[in-house]
Design an enzyme around this catalytic site. Structure first.
Site, PDB file in Angstrom:
ATOM      1  N   HIS A 145       0.728  -1.161  -0.024  1.00 46.02           N
ATOM      2  CA  HIS A 145       0.016  -0.024   0.032  1.00 46.02           C
ATOM      3  C   HIS A 145       1.115   1.319  -0.162  1.00 46.02           C
ATOM      4  CE1 HIS A 145      -3.056   2.801   0.966  1.00 46.02           C
ATOM      5  NE2 HIS A 145      -4.037   1.831   0.819  1.00 46.02           N
ATOM      6  N   ASP A 150      -7.753  -5.570  -0.011  1.00 47.47           N
ATOM      7  CA  ASP A 150      -8.506  -6.350  -1.306  1.00 47.47           C
ATOM      8  C   ASP A 150      -7.853  -7.711  -1.124  1.00 47.47           C
ATOM      9  OD1 ASP A 150      -9.699  -4.480  -2.623  1.00 47.47           O
ATOM     10  OD2 ASP A 150      -7.802  -3.605  -3.542  1.00 47.47           O
TER      11      ASP A 150
HETATM   12  N1  CMC Z   1       4.053  -7.513  -4.907  1.00 45.92           N
HETATM   13  C1  CMC Z   1       5.194  -7.712  -5.216  1.00 45.92           C
HETATM   14  N2  CMC Z   1       6.318  -6.468  -4.867  1.00 45.92           N
HETATM   15  C2  CMC Z   1       5.533  -5.276  -4.643  1.00 45.92           C
HETATM   16  C3  CMC Z   1       4.230  -5.359  -4.516  1.00 45.92           C
HETATM   17  C4  CMC Z   1       3.488  -6.285  -4.576  1.00 45.92           C
HETATM   18  N3  CMC Z   1       2.133  -6.400  -4.345  1.00 45.92           N
HETATM   19  N4  CMC Z   1       3.980  -3.931  -4.092  1.00 45.92           N
HETATM   20  C5  CMC Z   1       4.915  -3.141  -4.072  1.00 45.92           C
HETATM   21  N5  CMC Z   1       5.824  -4.302  -4.542  1.00 45.92           N
HETATM   22  C6  CMC Z   1       7.465  -3.785  -4.590  1.00 45.92           C
HETATM   23  C7  CMC Z   1       7.610  -2.804  -5.914  1.00 45.92           C
HETATM   24  O1  CMC Z   1       8.130  -3.854  -6.888  1.00 45.92           O
HETATM   25  C8  CMC Z   1       8.780  -1.971  -5.283  1.00 45.92           C
HETATM   26  O2  CMC Z   1       9.967  -2.906  -5.237  1.00 45.92           O
HETATM   27  P1  CMC Z   1      11.655  -2.246  -5.664  1.00 45.92           P
HETATM   28  O3  CMC Z   1      11.806  -1.059  -4.696  1.00 45.92           O
HETATM   29  O4  CMC Z   1      12.449  -3.184  -5.445  1.00 45.92           O
HETATM   30  O5  CMC Z   1      11.149  -1.534  -6.973  1.00 45.92           O
HETATM   31  C9  CMC Z   1       8.433  -1.681  -3.985  1.00 45.92           C
HETATM   32  O6  CMC Z   1       7.845  -2.883  -3.331  1.00 45.92           O
HETATM   33  C10 CMC Z   1       7.562  -0.563  -3.774  1.00 45.92           C
HETATM   34  O7  CMC Z   1       6.562  -0.540  -4.804  1.00 45.92           O
HETATM   35  P2  CMC Z   1       6.031   0.814  -5.304  1.00 45.92           P
HETATM   36  O8  CMC Z   1       5.064   0.148  -6.400  1.00 45.92           O
HETATM   37  O9  CMC Z   1       6.959   1.819  -5.785  1.00 45.92           O
HETATM   38  O10 CMC Z   1       4.959   1.201  -4.217  1.00 45.92           O
HETATM   39  P3  CMC Z   1       3.591   2.060  -4.349  1.00 45.92           P
HETATM   40  O11 CMC Z   1       3.546   2.758  -3.056  1.00 45.92           O
HETATM   41  O12 CMC Z   1       3.921   3.066  -5.581  1.00 45.92           O
HETATM   42  O13 CMC Z   1       2.445   1.321  -4.622  1.00 45.92           O
HETATM   43  C11 CMC Z   1       0.556  -0.204  -4.527  1.00 45.92           C
HETATM   44  C12 CMC Z   1       1.462   0.829  -3.816  1.00 45.92           C
HETATM   45  C13 CMC Z   1      -0.518  -0.632  -3.842  1.00 45.92           C
HETATM   46  C14 CMC Z   1       0.188   0.243  -5.884  1.00 45.92           C
HETATM   47  C15 CMC Z   1       1.397  -1.538  -4.651  1.00 45.92           C
HETATM   48  O14 CMC Z   1       2.005  -2.133  -3.442  1.00 45.92           O
HETATM   49  C16 CMC Z   1       0.870  -2.693  -5.474  1.00 45.92           C
HETATM   50  O15 CMC Z   1       0.905  -2.793  -6.752  1.00 45.92           O
HETATM   51  N6  CMC Z   1       0.077  -3.671  -4.976  1.00 45.92           N
HETATM   52  C17 CMC Z   1      -0.492  -4.895  -5.639  1.00 45.92           C
HETATM   53  C18 CMC Z   1      -1.895  -4.082  -6.194  1.00 45.92           C
HETATM   54  C19 CMC Z   1      -2.878  -3.994  -4.859  1.00 45.92           C
HETATM   55  O16 CMC Z   1      -3.036  -5.006  -4.070  1.00 45.92           O
HETATM   56  N7  CMC Z   1      -3.620  -2.631  -4.858  1.00 45.92           N
HETATM   57  C20 CMC Z   1      -4.497  -2.456  -3.999  1.00 45.92           C
HETATM   58  C21 CMC Z   1      -4.147  -1.369  -2.981  1.00 45.92           C
HETATM   59  S1  CMC Z   1      -5.080  -1.213  -1.318  1.00 45.92           S
HETATM   60  C22 CMC Z   1      -6.910  -0.769  -2.030  1.00 45.92           C
HETATM   61  C23 CMC Z   1      -6.765   0.514  -2.654  1.00 45.92           C
HETATM   62  O17 CMC Z   1      -6.419   1.602  -2.295  1.00 45.92           O
HETATM   63  O18 CMC Z   1      -7.383   0.319  -3.951  1.00 45.92           O
END
Ligand code: CMC
Length: 428
Positions: free
Chosen positions: A305, A362
């Site tokens: 998140h 989720d």
């Molecule tokens: N699985 C694997 N790796 C992950 C995941 C995941 N679900 N989420 C983040 N990472 C890794 C990402 O690859 C990155 O690694 P590195 O630093 O080596 O490049 C690191 O963690 C930071 O990730 P980020 O994408 O920069 O983090 P963010 O804050 O931009 O993204 C997120 C947040 C929710 C988009 C992301 O965690 C994600 O894609 N999660 C899966 C989709 C999901 O479950 N979304 C629902 C969110 S909660 C409900 C809502 O608010 O809609």
């Protein structure tokens, strides 16, 4: 709190500190470009506060979520979705008479125009219900041109009641159309969740008996989804609303933003991921290895998140509810076993621990939806119904904000410098 001092290009700039009611702090850069010519660069708005808001407080480090000061745990345990909607929109829990009038009005506005019922026939049967719902909410604005002025409190109030009341009808119709069944008229003596379930699963041929366990589970899930401060879809609703677009248009845009798999669409992706693993194509361990290798498009959906870096309080409540609902309905879920196994493995794995990745709202919600019979492509629509009061509350707050301005981010241009036009015949 004293001003922060920024030194840039040999000059000093004073940045006032803005402090929230829970001690959160921001450096006010609103005059920075005017004074210095420079803008702030913050892709994904990771550090950018776009507004002040009195609706929802969230502390991602401590795993705190409160609506209007009330902890999410207490609201989920004791309140109802319509009461929470009132709280978010009007700022206080309703007194008994206020709640009676509110829920009565929401029940009585549930029917849509007959032409609106036929609107669904124009769309392909296999259309994703999120696209249908967004289109339908946009189309609603064409029926209520008497109440679209964002600056007229009476018109806004009427639109709020109409939107909240008709959302379950609109959502259920998108499903009924996709399976070729008749779209039922709402029954105004039912509560919000029960009314929705009847329109979703009932037919004109026989009475539909609402299972109170199912209605309660849905109501609780909607409470948990009702607001989450400045997330992607809410920011979309605010941005669209900042052009003085009406409430229907702004919410229609918000539904599309929510549809994406990194946001609300994750609940559908989680169940599809669990189904693939459960079908035996690969083990959970093998899947997690691919996640860790960061293969293109492979993520542990329902994990991570932007704001929660410790735990998501909603996920804790949903996980507990998931066990309770499955037990009450006597449902065995192989997908729940897979989810628990994935969660255990991920939480013990340095890849996820170092990146502070935990189950989010989720991860377990889809298992409950599945247990209560909601089809997978309607999962994100369930999220949208739940998030509607939050979108409305945030839109209303924006319109009343004394610092109201159209939202308009800037950019740093990185394209070509000026060049002379070359005619078609002269291009190599
Ligand atoms: N699985 C694997 N790796 C992950 C995941 C995941 N679900 N989420 C983040 N990472 C890794 C990402 O690859 C990155 O690694 P590195 O630093 O080596 O490049 C690191 O963690 C930071 O990730 P980020 O994408 O920069 O983090 P963010 O804050 O931009 O993204 C997120 C947040 C929710 C988009 C992301 O965690 C994600 O894609 N999660 C899966 C989709 C999901 O479950 N979304 C629902 C969110 S909660 C409900 C809502 O608010 O809609």
């Amino acid at each position: 709190m004293r001003d922060a001092i920024l030194t840039y290009d040999g000059k000093e700039y004073r940045l006032p500190v803005v402090t929230g009611s829970e001690g959160e702090q921001a450096l006010d850069i609103s005059a920075l470009r005017k004074q210095s010519g420079a803008i702030c660069f913050d892709p994904g708005y990771v550090n950018t506060g776009a507004c002040t808001s009195a609706i929802t407080f969230l502390d991602g480090e401590k795993g705190i979520l409160r609506y209007r000061g009330y902890p999410i745990e207490e609201l989920a345990a004791h309140s109802s979705f319509l009461e929470v909607a009132y709280l978010l929109i009007y700022g206080e829990l309703p007194k008994a008479a206020e709640f009676a009038a509110w829920s009565d009005s929401i029940r009585r506005h549930s029917m849509v125009h007959e032409k609106m019922r036929r609107f669904y026939d124009a769309l392909p049967k296999e259309a994703h219900p999120m696209a249908v719902c967004s289109a339908a909410i946009g189309a609603l604005s064409t029926f209520y041109q008497d109440s679209l002025d964002p600056r007229d409190p009476q018109q806004v109030m009427v639109s709020i009641h109409r939107l909240l009341a008709k959302m379950p009808t609109i959502a259920a119709y998108s499903y009924k159309t996709s399976i070729g069944q008749p779209r039922l008229y709402p029954k105004n003596n039912l509560d919000y969740a029960s009314g929705y379930l009847r329109m979703m699963f009932g037919t004109p041929c026989e009475d539909y008996e609402v299972n109170p366990v199912v209605a309660k589970a849905l109501d609780t899930l909607w409470i948990l989804h009702a607001d989450h401060e400045q997330n992607c879809s809410t920011s979309t609703v605010r941005l669209v609303g900042s052009s003085l677009a009406n409430l229907f248009a702004s919410v229609s845009a918000g539904i599309f933003a929510l549809w994406g798999p990194l946001h609300g669409g994750a609940n559908q992706k989680v169940i599809e991921m669990l189904q693939r693993i459960s079908a035996g194509g690969e083990s959970g361990k093998q899947f997690l290895e691919r996640v860790k290798r960061q293969e293109e498009g492979v993520r542990l959906m329902g994990f991570g998140h932007r704001v929660y870096k410790n735990f998501d309080p909603r996920a804790r409540i949903i996980k507990k509810a998931c066990f309770e609902v499955l037990e009450q309905l006597h449902v065995q879920s192989r997908l729940l076993d897979v989810a628990i196994e994935l969660e255990e493995q991920a939480l013990a794995d340095p890849y996820f621990v170092e990146r502070k990745l935990y189950p989010n709202v989720d991860f377990y919600s889809g298992i409950i939806y599945q247990a209560i019979g909601i089809p997978v492509n309607m999962f994100t629509v369930m999220f949208a119904i739940g998030r509607l009061p939050g979108w409305i509350a945030q839109w209303v707050e924006l319109q009343a904000d004394p610092t109201f301005k159209i939202g308009r981010p800037r950019q740093i241009y990185t394209g070509a410098g000026q060049r002379a036009y070359v005619g078609l015949a002269d291009r190599d």
